[in-house]
Design a protein around this motif. Structure first.
Motif, PDB file in Angstrom:
ATOM      1  N   ILE A 216       0.842  -1.205   0.000  1.00  0.00           N
ATOM      2  CA  ILE A 216       0.000   0.000   0.000  1.00  0.00           C
ATOM      3  C   ILE A 216       0.872   1.248   0.000  1.00  0.00           C
ATOM      4  CG2 ILE A 216      -1.638   1.322   1.391  1.00  0.00           C
ATOM      5  CD1 ILE A 216      -2.994  -1.259   2.140  1.00  0.00           C
ATOM      6  N   LYS A 217       1.973   1.190   0.768  1.00  0.00           N
ATOM      7  CA  LYS A 217       2.887   2.344   0.831  1.00  0.00           C
ATOM      8  C   LYS A 217       3.423   2.719  -0.540  1.00  0.00           C
ATOM      9  CE  LYS A 217       4.874   2.692   5.445  1.00  0.00           C
ATOM     10  NZ  LYS A 217       6.069   2.415   6.258  1.00  0.00           N
ATOM     11  N   LEU A 218       3.566   1.716  -1.409  1.00  0.00           N
ATOM     12  CA  LEU A 218       4.060   1.991  -2.768  1.00  0.00           C
ATOM     13  C   LEU A 218       3.181   3.027  -3.458  1.00  0.00           C
ATOM     14  CD1 LEU A 218       4.878  -1.536  -4.223  1.00  0.00           C
ATOM     15  CD2 LEU A 218       6.502   0.233  -3.593  1.00  0.00           C
ATOM     16  N   LYS A 219       1.877   2.970  -3.164  1.00  0.00           N
ATOM     17  CA  LYS A 219       0.956   3.889  -3.831  1.00  0.00           C
ATOM     18  C   LYS A 219       0.711   5.149  -3.026  1.00  0.00           C
ATOM     19  CE  LYS A 219      -0.415   3.045  -7.214  1.00  0.00           C
ATOM     20  NZ  LYS A 219       0.210   3.099  -8.552  1.00  0.00           N
ATOM     21  N   THR A 220       0.870   5.079  -1.699  1.00  0.00           N
ATOM     22  CA  THR A 220       0.482   6.237  -0.894  1.00  0.00           C
ATOM     23  C   THR A 220       1.684   7.098  -0.482  1.00  0.00           C
ATOM     24  OG1 THR A 220       0.582   4.842   1.075  1.00  0.00           O
ATOM     25  CG2 THR A 220      -1.577   5.133   0.056  1.00  0.00           C
ATOM     26  N   ASP A 221       2.823   6.480  -0.184  1.00  0.00           N
ATOM     27  CA  ASP A 221       3.938   7.243   0.384  1.00  0.00           C
ATOM     28  C   ASP A 221       5.042   7.557  -0.614  1.00  0.00           C
ATOM     29  OD1 ASP A 221       2.443   6.701   2.538  1.00  0.00           O
ATOM     30  OD2 ASP A 221       4.073   6.038   3.844  1.00  0.00           O
ATOM     31  N   LEU A 222       4.933   7.013  -1.823  1.00  0.00           N
ATOM     32  CA  LEU A 222       6.029   7.173  -2.767  1.00  0.00           C
ATOM     33  C   LEU A 222       5.817   8.416  -3.631  1.00  0.00           C
ATOM     34  CD1 LEU A 222       8.422   5.241  -3.025  1.00  0.00           C
ATOM     35  CD2 LEU A 222       7.333   4.267  -5.021  1.00  0.00           C
TER      36      LEU A 222
ATOM     37  N   VAL B  78      11.348   7.223  -8.898  1.00  0.00           N
ATOM     38  CA  VAL B  78      10.562   7.001  -7.684  1.00  0.00           C
ATOM     39  C   VAL B  78      11.428   7.351  -6.483  1.00  0.00           C
ATOM     40  CG1 VAL B  78       9.024   5.236  -8.587  1.00  0.00           C
ATOM     41  CG2 VAL B  78      11.194   4.569  -7.604  1.00  0.00           C
ATOM     42  N   SER B  79      10.798   7.888  -5.454  1.00  0.00           N
ATOM     43  CA  SER B  79      11.569   8.468  -4.365  1.00  0.00           C
ATOM     44  C   SER B  79      10.754   8.529  -3.088  1.00  0.00           C
ATOM     45  CB  SER B  79      11.985   9.885  -4.784  1.00  0.00           C
ATOM     46  OG  SER B  79      12.438  10.604  -3.676  1.00  0.00           O
ATOM     47  N   ASP B  80      11.452   8.463  -1.926  1.00  0.00           N
ATOM     48  CA  ASP B  80      10.764   8.599  -0.638  1.00  0.00           C
ATOM     49  C   ASP B  80      10.489  10.058  -0.312  1.00  0.00           C
ATOM     50  OD1 ASP B  80      11.270   5.954  -0.684  1.00  0.00           O
ATOM     51  OD2 ASP B  80      12.608   5.899   1.049  1.00  0.00           O
TER      52      ASP B  80
END
Lengths: 201, 201
Positions: free
Chosen positions: B49-55, B64-66
């Motif tokens: 889920i983080k791949l879509k929400t926090d990236l 792609v980046s934090d």
């Protein structure tokens, strides 16, 4: 491989825990998810969590189930007299797919394996014995893999339930349908001769 | 395959959406997850889920980046004068793994492909032109796949940025290291002769 993003790196790490999925494949899966809509990824994640939170093990047979009693055990159309003993859920599904078995199942949850430290007490064997005593079961069909562990487990179960007087059967071993005799291994071929059946004309 | 549980069936359905993963493999993965502790499955689901929400997609290069600006763009030790143009994040990582490139990147997010309906406007090409004009960039290194789409995209970009006066280079095509000439395809072998380099003694 150097991954600059911690979030991507975490996802790759988590996915590469799957059997048969390495770092490279995991990264390919992550790349795919990055391109999918958020809803789809959330649905995937939720369906995985549900596996651990909403799923029951059937109280009667040990099959995975959406309810306390699985759809096979609660199906009154099925033959209550024959119980097929399988290693796990995937074997059950494989047998269901054949459409050749109309009885119920008993899922052991593994096989006896001293090498992996799995003894009879770790499997659902006692509950099978109880089922035979409580329900009106006439036949136990042992459908376990033809491996050392499978044979050991079958032998153990057969000894354990022999005294109940239930009929014990085991799925046929032999040349697979479409298989050529020339290429069959000797043990299988030998067994298929020992356990020859009458030819129906 | 008949799956008696809706929850298992949903998870199999979701997992078999992955490229290269069919129903059978998906079921094997679900079986694996059923045996893992709940915490591990939750961690996997959360990381997806983080791949879509926090990236983030880096505002500068599209990686792609934090953070809003990726770790490569914000690393002052890297050479600001050379920008390597790649198709996507996995190509960027492959180049990073070589440790042979110390400049920055520009991630297109795909290649021009009329067959798939992807035109130049769907890719981060305008932002590349803007970067060349704004930042002090001396060289653009085109590192795209040696396919029709890759060549088309390189040609388009080269025409688009020619007037800025920036130096345009492209990664070498030739016999791969360890490759035997006998087995190389003719086009690659032909190119490797046309683009021969001076032998350093």
């Amino acid at each position: 491989m150097q991954i600059s993003s911690q979030i991507v790196s975490d996802a790759v790490e988590a996915l590469s825990g799957f059997p048969g999925i390495g770092k490279r494949t995991a990264l390919r899966l992550v790349m795919y998810l990055l391109k999918r809509p958020e809803m789809e990824v959330v649905r995937l994640a939720e369906s995985l969590i549900k596996l651990k939170t909403d799923l029951f093990l059937c109280k009667s047979c040990g099959n995975v189930s959406d309810e306390e009693i699985c759809s096979i055990c609660s199906n009154h159309a099925r033959n209550n007299g024959v119980v097929c003993v399988v290693e796990d859920f995937s074997d059950l599904m494989a047998i269901e797919s054949t459409n050749q078995f109309g009885g119920r199942y008993h899922v052991l949850g593994g096989l006896i394996s001293p090498m992996e430290g799995i003894g009879p007490d770790d499997l659902n064997i006692m509950s099978l014995v109880n089922r035979i005593e409580q329900d009106n079961i006439q036949e136990i069909l042992l459908a376990l893999s033809a491996t050392v562990e499978g044979d050991t487990t079958m032998f153990y179960i057969a000894k354990k339930i022999k005294d109940t007087g239930v009929k014990i059967t085991c799925i046929a071993r032999g040349i697979s349908v479409g298989g050529e005799i020339e290429y069959a291994d000797e043990i299988t071929l030998g067994r298929s001769i020992l356990q020859r059946t009458e030819y129906q004309v």
